[in-house]
Design a protein around this motif. Structure first.
Motif, mmCIF file in Angstrom:
data_model
loop_
_atom_site.group_PDB
_atom_site.id
_atom_site.type_symbol
_atom_site.label_atom_id
_atom_site.label_comp_id
_atom_site.label_asym_id
_atom_site.label_seq_id
_atom_site.Cartn_x
_atom_site.Cartn_y
_atom_site.Cartn_z
ATOM 1 N N ALA A 214 0.843 -1.208 0.000
ATOM 2 C CA ALA A 214 0.000 0.000 0.000
ATOM 3 C C ALA A 214 0.875 1.255 0.000
ATOM 4 O O ALA A 214 0.616 2.212 -0.723
ATOM 5 C CB ALA A 214 -0.925 0.001 1.211
ATOM 6 N N HIS A 215 1.944 1.227 0.817
ATOM 7 C CA HIS A 215 2.862 2.362 0.905
ATOM 8 C C HIS A 215 3.546 2.570 -0.446
ATOM 9 O O HIS A 215 3.676 3.692 -0.936
ATOM 10 C CB HIS A 215 3.894 2.096 2.007
ATOM 11 N N LEU A 216 3.979 1.465 -1.050
ATOM 12 C CA LEU A 216 4.640 1.521 -2.355
ATOM 13 C C LEU A 216 3.713 2.138 -3.405
ATOM 14 O O LEU A 216 4.097 3.015 -4.171
ATOM 15 C CB LEU A 216 5.050 0.106 -2.778
ATOM 16 N N MET A 217 2.458 1.680 -3.399
ATOM 17 C CA MET A 217 1.461 2.179 -4.354
ATOM 18 C C MET A 217 1.233 3.682 -4.165
ATOM 19 O O MET A 217 1.224 4.439 -5.132
ATOM 20 C CB MET A 217 0.143 1.416 -4.158
ATOM 21 N N ASN A 221 2.198 6.487 -6.951
ATOM 22 C CA ASN A 221 1.095 7.321 -7.463
ATOM 23 C C ASN A 221 1.351 8.805 -7.218
ATOM 24 O O ASN A 221 1.051 9.653 -8.066
ATOM 25 C CB ASN A 221 -0.245 6.903 -6.833
ATOM 26 N N LYS A 222 1.934 9.099 -6.053
ATOM 27 C CA LYS A 222 2.248 10.503 -5.725
ATOM 28 C C LYS A 222 3.314 11.037 -6.683
ATOM 29 O O LYS A 222 3.215 12.168 -7.185
ATOM 30 C CB LYS A 222 2.737 10.589 -4.271
ATOM 31 N N ILE A 223 4.341 10.209 -6.947
ATOM 32 C CA ILE A 223 5.404 10.610 -7.891
ATOM 33 C C ILE A 223 4.785 10.907 -9.257
ATOM 34 O O ILE A 223 5.089 11.920 -9.887
ATOM 35 C CB ILE A 223 6.496 9.514 -7.984
ATOM 36 N N HIS A 256 3.823 -8.379 -7.371
ATOM 37 C CA HIS A 256 3.698 -7.269 -6.417
ATOM 38 C C HIS A 256 3.680 -5.907 -7.120
ATOM 39 O O HIS A 256 2.851 -5.053 -6.829
ATOM 40 C CB HIS A 256 4.845 -7.290 -5.402
ATOM 41 N N PHE A 257 4.612 -5.711 -8.027
ATOM 42 C CA PHE A 257 4.722 -4.403 -8.671
ATOM 43 C C PHE A 257 3.588 -4.124 -9.656
ATOM 44 O O PHE A 257 3.128 -2.995 -9.760
ATOM 45 C CB PHE A 257 6.086 -4.243 -9.354
#
Length: 320
Positions: A214-217, A221-223, A256-257
């Protein structure tokens, strides 16, 4: 012949042949044993073929799909001999490799679909992500492109340092901030800098953590969002880097990615050190994502634009 046919020179072909040597040796010897002394393609030949594909880490699902397609073709022609099996197998293996959409196909030399062309690079630490970025920068620059790097993996001091070393080595500018800075802020600065510099290609590194999807996503997304404030169509490519030598583990990372972000292309590294090169087929087939680049050695030139026809040809060609 594929889109890249004419651009795949003798030197690249030699690198590819050498890089796939370990995979090829195991794979071809098993196929050789499967058809030795046989005049027709029977159940035993197909079973041995299945074993050879699984042994090269093509994966069960993809192997079954390839074998079923070979079986269908053999069934149509009852008198098909083993001499034709290699050709059919090559065609069916090539068939599971996904082509990039025509609008996003490019080589180092070709005109890119957009300017600046922003490539967001994702992947866990240790797969050769930073090295791949350095090699991409080198090859694009060598082809006459104006390249800019962005160090948005700010959670690992080594990541920014490594990318800085590559920027010095290749001779391309880099945008970076202090360790612990907001990755999205670095990405925004990079996009802004790319426009003011007139960069052709922008390659942005991102953090390679998988423990919290979730943190990765959220972070990816923010980037993307902050880059789009400045360049609405960006990033044009989200490139997932996977270590080919890890076999099925690379498949897990791809799962995962692809769940965390919209991956548009793959770069498979370290194929020269492994007999598991078949994982390229498994990943492309299961995720329906085109392989754009493959790493077949240590040198900067050893990152090749992927050509599925040449890849399969090298997999089957015995040393002259």
């Amino acid at each position: 012949m594929s889109f890249f046919g004419k651009l795949f020179g003798k030197k690249e072909k030699e690198s590819l042949d050498q890089g796939l040597q370990k995979t090829k040796e195991g794979f071809l010897s098993k196929i050789g044993k499967a058809i030795a002394g046989k005049s027709t393609v029977d159940e035993e030949v197909l079973d041995s073929l299945e074993e050879a594909l699984v042994g090269a880490d093509v994966g069960i699902e993809t192997t079954v799909r390839i074998i079923e397609r070979v079986e269908q073709r053999v069934a149509k022609d009852k008198y098909m001999g083993t001499s034709e099996l290699n050709r059919i197998l090559q065609e069916e293996i090539e068939g599971v490799l996904v082509d990039a959409p025509s609008g996003s196909s490019y080589t180092f030399e070709s005109e890119l679909p957009a300017k600046p062309y922003i490539i967001l690079v994702v992947g866990v630490n240790g797969v050769g992500k930073t090295t791949t970025i350095g090699k991409l920068a080198y090859n694009f620059k060598k082809a006459g492109k104006n390249v800019l790097l962005g160090a948005a993996d700010t959670f690992r001091a080594a990541a920014v340092d490594q990318l800085t070393i590559w920027s010095d080595r290749v001779g391309v500018p880099i945008v970076k901030q202090a360790m612990g800075s907001d990755p999205a802020a670095v990405a925004f600065d990079t996009a802004q800098s790319a426009v003011s510099r007139g960069s052709d290609v922008v390659i942005i590194d991102t953090a390679g953590r998988l423990h919290n999807k979730a943190h990765l996503m959220d972070e990816l997304n923010k980037i993307k969002r902050v880059i789009q404030k400045f360049i609405p169509s960006a990033p044009q490519e989200v490139l997932l880097v996977l270590d080919g030598s890890t076999g099925q583990n690379a498949l897990e990372q791809a799962k995962h990615f692809t769940a965390a972000t919209d991956v548009t292309a793959l770069a498979i590294t370290k194929l020269d050190g492994t007999a598991k090169g078949g994982v390229v087929l498994a990943i492309a087939d299961q995720f329906k994502i085109p392989v754009k680049f493959i790493g077949v050695g240590e040198k900067m030139e050893d990152l090749l634009v992927f050509d599925k026809h040449e890849f399969v040809d090298s997999l089957f060609s015995l040393d002259k």
